[in-house]
Design an enzyme around this catalytic site. Structure first.
Site, PDB file in Angstrom:
ATOM      1  N   ARG A   1      -0.953 -22.161  17.918  1.00 28.61           N
ATOM      2  CA  ARG A   1      -1.650 -23.016  18.700  1.00 28.61           C
ATOM      3  C   ARG A   1      -2.215 -24.239  17.963  1.00 28.61           C
ATOM      4  O   ARG A   1      -2.203 -25.313  18.418  1.00 28.61           O
ATOM      5  CB  ARG A   1      -2.619 -22.156  19.437  1.00 28.61           C
ATOM      6  CG  ARG A   1      -1.978 -21.213  20.433  1.00 28.61           C
ATOM      7  CD  ARG A   1      -2.858 -20.721  21.495  1.00 28.61           C
ATOM      8  NE  ARG A   1      -2.140 -19.838  22.669  1.00 28.61           N
ATOM      9  CZ  ARG A   1      -2.625 -19.287  23.344  1.00 28.61           C
ATOM     10  NH1 ARG A   1      -3.959 -19.094  23.713  1.00 28.61           N
ATOM     11  NH2 ARG A   1      -1.790 -18.832  24.544  1.00 28.61           N
TER      12      ARG A   1
ATOM     13  N   ASP B   1      -4.257  -2.849   2.723  1.00 28.49           N
ATOM     14  CA  ASP B   1      -4.523  -2.292   1.524  1.00 28.49           C
ATOM     15  C   ASP B   1      -5.750  -2.861   0.723  1.00 28.49           C
ATOM     16  O   ASP B   1      -6.370  -2.451  -0.213  1.00 28.49           O
ATOM     17  CB  ASP B   1      -3.257  -2.320   0.663  1.00 28.49           C
ATOM     18  CG  ASP B   1      -2.232  -1.278   0.996  1.00 28.49           C
ATOM     19  OD1 ASP B   1      -2.439  -0.449   1.810  1.00 28.49           O
ATOM     20  OD2 ASP B   1      -1.043  -1.524   0.623  1.00 28.49           O
TER      21      ASP B   1
ATOM     22  N   GLU C   1      -3.845   7.637  -1.358  1.00 30.66           N
ATOM     23  CA  GLU C   1      -2.648   8.136  -1.431  1.00 30.66           C
ATOM     24  C   GLU C   1      -2.054   7.975  -2.957  1.00 30.66           C
ATOM     25  O   GLU C   1      -1.113   8.606  -3.325  1.00 30.66           O
ATOM     26  CB  GLU C   1      -1.696   7.488  -0.515  1.00 30.66           C
ATOM     27  CG  GLU C   1      -1.421   6.203  -0.572  1.00 30.66           C
ATOM     28  CD  GLU C   1      -0.360   5.520   0.420  1.00 30.66           C
ATOM     29  OE1 GLU C   1       0.428   6.037   0.912  1.00 30.66           O
ATOM     30  OE2 GLU C   1      -0.442   4.378   0.550  1.00 30.66           O
TER      31      GLU C   1
ATOM     32  N   ILE D   1      -1.517   6.085  11.658  1.00 25.17           N
ATOM     33  CA  ILE D   1      -2.538   5.898  12.494  1.00 25.17           C
ATOM     34  C   ILE D   1      -3.702   4.953  12.152  1.00 25.17           C
ATOM     35  O   ILE D   1      -4.211   4.043  12.750  1.00 25.17           O
ATOM     36  CB  ILE D   1      -3.389   7.328  12.656  1.00 25.17           C
ATOM     37  CG1 ILE D   1      -4.035   7.148  14.521  1.00 25.17           C
ATOM     38  CG2 ILE D   1      -4.553   7.542  11.820  1.00 25.17           C
ATOM     39  CD1 ILE D   1      -4.257   8.619  14.859  1.00 25.17           C
ATOM     40  N   GLN D   2      -3.695   4.803  10.748  1.00 21.29           N
ATOM     41  CA  GLN D   2      -4.507   3.886  10.077  1.00 21.29           C
ATOM     42  C   GLN D   2      -4.130   2.327  10.262  1.00 21.29           C
ATOM     43  O   GLN D   2      -5.111   1.483  10.168  1.00 21.29           O
ATOM     44  CB  GLN D   2      -4.625   4.174   8.561  1.00 21.29           C
ATOM     45  CG  GLN D   2      -5.399   5.286   8.379  1.00 21.29           C
ATOM     46  CD  GLN D   2      -5.220   5.768   6.734  1.00 21.29           C
ATOM     47  OE1 GLN D   2      -5.863   5.548   5.779  1.00 21.29           O
ATOM     48  NE2 GLN D   2      -3.919   6.300   6.499  1.00 21.29           N
TER      49      GLN D   2
ATOM     50  N   MET E   1      -4.188   5.718   3.366  1.00 17.78           N
ATOM     51  CA  MET E   1      -3.185   5.030   2.777  1.00 17.78           C
ATOM     52  C   MET E   1      -4.037   3.906   1.518  1.00 17.78           C
ATOM     53  O   MET E   1      -4.993   4.330   1.320  1.00 17.78           O
ATOM     54  CB  MET E   1      -2.675   4.114   3.852  1.00 17.78           C
ATOM     55  CG  MET E   1      -1.781   4.831   4.671  1.00 17.78           C
ATOM     56  SD  MET E   1      -0.891   3.788   5.649  1.00 17.78           S
ATOM     57  CE  MET E   1       0.859   4.599   5.998  1.00 17.78           C
TER      58      MET E   1
ATOM     59  N   ALA F   1      -3.179 -18.319  15.981  1.00 13.32           N
ATOM     60  CA  ALA F   1      -3.872 -19.452  15.546  1.00 13.32           C
ATOM     61  C   ALA F   1      -2.987 -20.448  14.874  1.00 13.32           C
ATOM     62  O   ALA F   1      -3.048 -21.739  15.059  1.00 13.32           O
ATOM     63  CB  ALA F   1      -4.842 -19.036  14.499  1.00 13.32           C
TER      64      ALA F   1
ATOM     65  N   LYS G   1     -25.112  22.835   1.677  1.00 12.12           N
ATOM     66  CA  LYS G   1     -24.324  22.288   2.377  1.00 12.12           C
ATOM     67  C   LYS G   1     -23.323  23.315   2.967  1.00 12.12           C
ATOM     68  O   LYS G   1     -22.661  24.075   2.409  1.00 12.12           O
ATOM     69  CB  LYS G   1     -23.421  21.216   1.370  1.00 12.12           C
ATOM     70  CG  LYS G   1     -24.351  20.153   0.866  1.00 12.12           C
ATOM     71  CD  LYS G   1     -23.524  19.173   0.487  1.00 12.12           C
ATOM     72  CE  LYS G   1     -24.351  17.594   0.235  1.00 12.12           C
ATOM     73  NZ  LYS G   1     -23.452  16.759   0.435  1.00 12.12           N
TER      74      LYS G   1
ATOM     75  N   SER H   1      12.870  -6.794   3.086  1.00 14.21           N
ATOM     76  CA  SER H   1      14.104  -7.093   2.964  1.00 14.21           C
ATOM     77  C   SER H   1      14.649  -6.804   1.583  1.00 14.21           C
ATOM     78  O   SER H   1      14.420  -7.347   0.558  1.00 14.21           O
ATOM     79  CB  SER H   1      14.469  -8.763   3.048  1.00 14.21           C
ATOM     80  OG  SER H   1      15.659  -9.012   2.734  1.00 14.21           O
TER      81      SER H   1
HETATM   82  O1  F6P Z   1       1.163  -1.617   2.447  1.00 11.52           O
HETATM   83  C1  F6P Z   1       0.703  -1.015   3.639  1.00 11.52           C
HETATM   84  C2  F6P Z   1       0.957   0.385   3.376  1.00 11.52           C
HETATM   85  O2  F6P Z   1       0.661   1.031   4.742  1.00 11.52           O
HETATM   86  C3  F6P Z   1       0.491   1.240   2.379  1.00 11.52           C
HETATM   87  O3  F6P Z   1      -0.681   1.700   2.569  1.00 11.52           O
HETATM   88  C4  F6P Z   1       1.579   2.357   2.257  1.00 11.52           C
HETATM   89  O4  F6P Z   1       1.705   2.936   0.993  1.00 11.52           O
HETATM   90  C5  F6P Z   1       2.806   1.778   2.600  1.00 11.52           C
HETATM   91  O5  F6P Z   1       2.451   0.484   3.305  1.00 11.52           O
HETATM   92  C6  F6P Z   1       3.788   2.562   3.605  1.00 11.52           C
HETATM   93  O6  F6P Z   1       5.033   1.770   3.827  1.00 11.52           O
HETATM   94  P1  F6P Z   1       5.958   2.051   4.755  1.00 11.52           P
HETATM   95  O7  F6P Z   1       5.324   1.335   6.126  1.00 11.52           O
HETATM   96  O8  F6P Z   1       7.239   1.290   4.336  1.00 11.52           O
HETATM   97  O9  F6P Z   1       6.263   3.488   5.037  1.00 11.52           O
END
Ligand code: F6P
Length: 321
Positions: free
Chosen positions: A24, A127, A222, A252-253, A169, A21, A213, A72
């Site tokens: 373009r 996040d 995390e 994977i998320q 995450m 976006a 259950k 960086s």
């Molecule tokens: O900020 C996104 C994220 O995936 C967090 O959820 C996770 O703690 C972090 O990046 C992992 O960082 P890296 O890709 O540097 O391992």
């Protein structure tokens, strides 16, 4: 107007739709758009190239970022920040668009003080931990990825009558955990924003069993103060007498095709950022709140923690009776 664009920090699904976006809509409105390869380091290394409309073909549906990204170390130093400002001036840029998370907004806060061109930020992180937007680009896809994975783990949980701890995450925030936990019918959700009481969670598991259950899911963010899912599982296994299993969903998320929500959000914010640049706006991040496109000063996007939906989190006990 000569405008640079970069993606920085963790990649997030929908970044490509956003870049498309920017390129373009930018070109349509008379801007020259230049990509920077590998985030802020790409700017520091002058890894800069002009983008055409064709360069962003066939990416609206792809995860990751075609510009590539990075964190960086050089830009974290004052020298690095001054060098970035010098390069932007030398290369005769009028504006810079930076797509990334919390760290990127902090970086732009610093760069704004050293360079007098126009700088606009765009919230791209799974996040959802940035103030000034209801949702960040990538959060919806990450939640859906986790929910789809847990729907598969559910088969084993049900087949073996097991309790599973699933780690998601989110760095220091529990937004992903809350959305995933409620969507998956979790018995408990452990997040860094609220105290986690392992005795209470053990009681929830045991009482749930007593009520008939047969399996349970505990979602662990995390960043939870009680530790990672493995640490918590060990303690809960001791407290319940069950052998609690663990699954850490991990990267994977963050990958895969963005949901339509993230494609639309990325597209809207990309186009809006271009419109704002053309109006001479600077020093802000674009976002969407309550259905409206809004601007937030860089410093306000990260200087306080974005509140969790505590009402939604509070429903978990009643929803899992
Ligand atoms: O900020 C996104 C994220 O995936 C967090 O959820 C996770 O703690 C972090 O990046 C992992 O960082 P890296 O890709 O540097 O391992």
């Amino acid at each position: 107007m000569k405008v640079g664009v970069l993606t920085s920090g963790g990649d997030s699904p929908g970044m490509n739709a956003c870049l498309r976006a920017i390129v373009r809509v930018g070109i349509s409105r008379g801007l020259s758009i230049f990509g920077m390869h590998g985030g802020l380091q790409g700017l520091l290394d002058r890894s800069i190239f002009e983008l055409t409309a064709r360069d962003v073909s066939n990416i609206v549906h792809r995860g990751g970022t075609f510009l590539t990204t990075g964190r960086s170390a050089e830009f974290r130093t004052e020298e690095g920040q001054k060098k970035a400002a010098r390069i932007l001036t030398d290369e005769e840029f009028d504006g810079l668009l930076a797509l990334g998370g919390n760290g990127t907004m902090q970086a732009m806060t610093k760069l704004c003080k050293l360079w007098d061109g126009l700088i606009i930020g765009l919230p791209g992180t799974i996040d959802n931990d940035i103030q000034g937007t209801d949702y960040t680009i990538g959060f919806d896809t990450a939640v859906n990825n986790a929910v789809n994975a847990i729907d598969k783990i559910r088969d084993t949980a049900q087949a073996f009558d097991r309790t599973f701890l699933i780690e998601v995450m989110g760095r220091d925030s529990g937004h992903i955990a809350v959305h995933v936990g409620i969507s998956c019918g979790a018995e408990a959700i452990a997040v860094p924003e609220t105290p986690t009481d392992l005795n209470e969670i053990a009681t929830i598991i045991k009482e749930g069993r007593a009520r008939g259950k047969t399996f349970a899911f505990i979602i662990v963010a995390e960043g939870d103060e009680e530790g990672d899912a493995r640490t918590i599982a060990k303690k809960l296994s001791d407290a319940t007498g069950e052998n609690c299993r663990v699954s850490v969903l991990g990267y994977i998320q963050r990958g895969g095709n963005p949901t339509q929500f993230d494609r639309i959000l990325g597209t809207k914010l990309g186009a809006y950022a271009v419109e704002c640049l053309k109006k001479g706006i600077s020093g802000v991040m674009v976002g969407e709140m309550g259905g409206e496109l809004v601007l937030t000063q860089f410093e306000d996007t990260w200087s306080s923690q974005k509140g969790l939906d505590l009402w939604l989190l509070g429903l978990v006990d009643e929803l899992s009776i």
